[in-house]
Design a protein around this motif. Structure first.
Motif, mmCIF file in Angstrom:
data_model
loop_
_atom_site.group_PDB
_atom_site.id
_atom_site.type_symbol
_atom_site.label_atom_id
_atom_site.label_comp_id
_atom_site.label_asym_id
_atom_site.label_seq_id
_atom_site.Cartn_x
_atom_site.Cartn_y
_atom_site.Cartn_z
ATOM 1 N N GLY A 74 37.081 33.030 44.057
ATOM 2 C CA GLY A 74 36.288 34.362 43.451
ATOM 3 C C GLY A 74 35.224 34.453 42.367
ATOM 4 O O GLY A 74 34.482 35.189 42.563
ATOM 5 N N SER A 78 31.737 36.043 42.931
ATOM 6 C CA SER A 78 30.968 36.944 41.992
ATOM 7 C C SER A 78 29.545 36.556 41.846
ATOM 8 O O SER A 78 28.827 37.323 41.546
ATOM 9 C CB SER A 78 31.851 36.715 40.677
ATOM 10 N N PHE A 164 39.855 44.318 42.242
ATOM 11 C CA PHE A 164 39.809 42.890 42.408
ATOM 12 C C PHE A 164 40.031 42.150 41.143
ATOM 13 O O PHE A 164 40.976 41.270 40.981
ATOM 14 C CB PHE A 164 38.242 42.669 42.646
ATOM 15 N N VAL A 168 43.351 39.821 40.320
ATOM 16 C CA VAL A 168 42.932 38.292 39.707
ATOM 17 C C VAL A 168 44.126 38.164 38.582
ATOM 18 O O VAL A 168 44.752 37.496 38.467
ATOM 19 C CB VAL A 168 41.602 38.196 39.120
ATOM 20 N N SER A 178 39.739 37.288 34.909
ATOM 21 C CA SER A 178 38.751 38.374 35.213
ATOM 22 C C SER A 178 37.735 38.693 34.117
ATOM 23 O O SER A 178 36.707 39.161 34.775
ATOM 24 C CB SER A 178 39.902 39.582 35.317
ATOM 25 N N PHE A 181 34.803 36.582 35.732
ATOM 26 C CA PHE A 181 34.398 37.002 36.694
ATOM 27 C C PHE A 181 33.519 38.288 36.369
ATOM 28 O O PHE A 181 32.483 38.437 36.923
ATOM 29 C CB PHE A 181 35.227 37.465 37.814
#
Length: 196
Positions: A74, A78, A164, A168, A178, A181
């Protein structure tokens, strides 16, 4: 109060960067309003504030994966937003917006995640299905970006980012990944010239 404060700030003769930072800091008013409402109606306040269990395996549609690998993939995804930066921008530009970019990314990501995936998602999950809690918080997250001058269409696309981030948070049971990210995405948006 958030909208009134945002409108007031737009009338003040200060730099665009300062206006944006103050606007994002005004998200604190929304956060305070939500917490006040929950306290007033004796609702539980939860923000997924625990650190993730890095050894945990998470279930994905066709397989399971170690949480640490899920988060690594992830984060790599990102970071893709930073690719145009290295192709199109010189280091002088990056240095000129570095402090603003860091402040914007940290303030914006932390407050937006606390509002939408922290308090709102956890509160809505108690009253509606997880599907609707994710849908409502993702669309609300996207539409909030209209307040910083992003078009309705692009703001609705930001709802996919909200989806998304919600996934997460729900998979990790923690808000911290999160936020990380979101900070990376916000840095990419600033450094690529999409914010100022």
């Amino acid at each position: 109060m958030f909208q009134t404060g945002s409108a007031f700030i737009n009338e003040i003769n200060i730099t665009v960067e300062t206006k944006i930072l103050i606007n994002r800091s005004l998200l604190t008013l929304i956060l305070i309003g939500i917490v006040f409402s929950l306290v007033l109606f004796k609702g539980e306040i939860s923000i997924f504030g625990k650190m993730p269990d890095w050894q945990k395996r998470i279930i994905l549609p066709f397989h399971t994966m170690k949480l640490s690998y899920f988060l690594l993939f992830g984060l790599m995804g990102s970071c893709m937003i930073l690719i145009p930066l290295f192709i199109n921008q010189d280091m002088g530009y990056i240095k000129s917006v570095l402090v603003f970019g860091l402040l914007f990314a940290i303030i914006n990501a932390t407050l937006e995640e606390l509002i939408w995936r922290g308090i709102m998602l956890s509160s809505l999950q108690r009253d509606v299905s997880t599907f609707y809690a994710v849908l409502i918080t993702s669309v609300g997250f996207g539409l909030l970006h209209i307040s910083i001058g992003i078009s309705l269409f692009i703001s609705l696309l930001f709802s996919l980012g909200g989806l998304f981030y919600a996934i997460v948070v729900l998979k990790t049971r923690s808000i911290y990944p999160s936020i990380a990210f979101h900070i990376v995405i916000n840095l990419g948006m600033v450094f690529n010239g999409w914010i100022i």
